[in-house]
Design a protein around this motif. Structure first.
Motif: not given
Length: 155
Positions: A43-56, A65-73
């Motif tokens: 999923i990250r690869q597909l989203v990144h290929a479309q130009g979207a940037r995010y934190r992992v 104290r919980r992390t998300a797999d992808m964060v679009f701040r």
């Protein structure tokens, strides 16, 4: 002389207070990834290929104290790709045969934590997107991209 895994499991003592039913089970459970799973990477690869940037694997809210797999701040979007076993998928979750009390309670706590996380993020103005690991990666990526574009257009 060859040693079977069951003989190794019998030979290795479990640590005091261990949750594992055997040393072999403990090794298996410790080897399970908490991040960078195959569905996440696709999923990250597909989203990144479309130009979207995010934190992992980061905290959407520093105090939570919980992390998300992808964060679009900037768009305030937190994406979670949940494993069917660990998060209790209605379609694919199969209760364990070994130590069922512990593992079923663990999954129930995970589900409760997920709902609590969703509520706290929504209260803080975040959009929470949750997908199951078995969902089609292309469809997940398309939904993520649509929401990111929509939120960025609005703000």
């Amino acid at each position: 002389m060859s040693v079977s895994s069951s003989e190794v499991a019998k030979a290795e003592p479990l640590p005091e207070g261990s949750w594992a039913s055997s040393a072999a089970r403990r090794r298996n459970m410790q080897a399970i990834r908490s991040r960078d799973t195959t569905p996440e990477r696709k999923i990250r690869q597909l989203v990144h290929a479309q130009g979207a940037r995010y934190r992992v694997s980061t905290r959407p809210l520093p105090e939570l104290r919980r992390t998300a797999d992808m964060v679009f701040r900037s768009a305030k979007i937190a994406v979670f790709i949940d494993g069917c076993y660990w998060h209790g998928c209605a379609e694919h979750y199969v209760p364990p045969k070994t130590n069922p009390g512990y593992w079923s309670d663990k999954v129930a706590r995970n589900i409760a934590r997920d709902r609590d996380t969703d509520q706290k993020l929504k209260t803080a103005g975040w959009l929470v997107l949750r997908f199951w690991e078995h969902e089609e990666s292309d469809a997940c990526a398309d939904k993520i991209l649509a929401e990111v574009r929509n939120r960025r257009r609005i703000s």
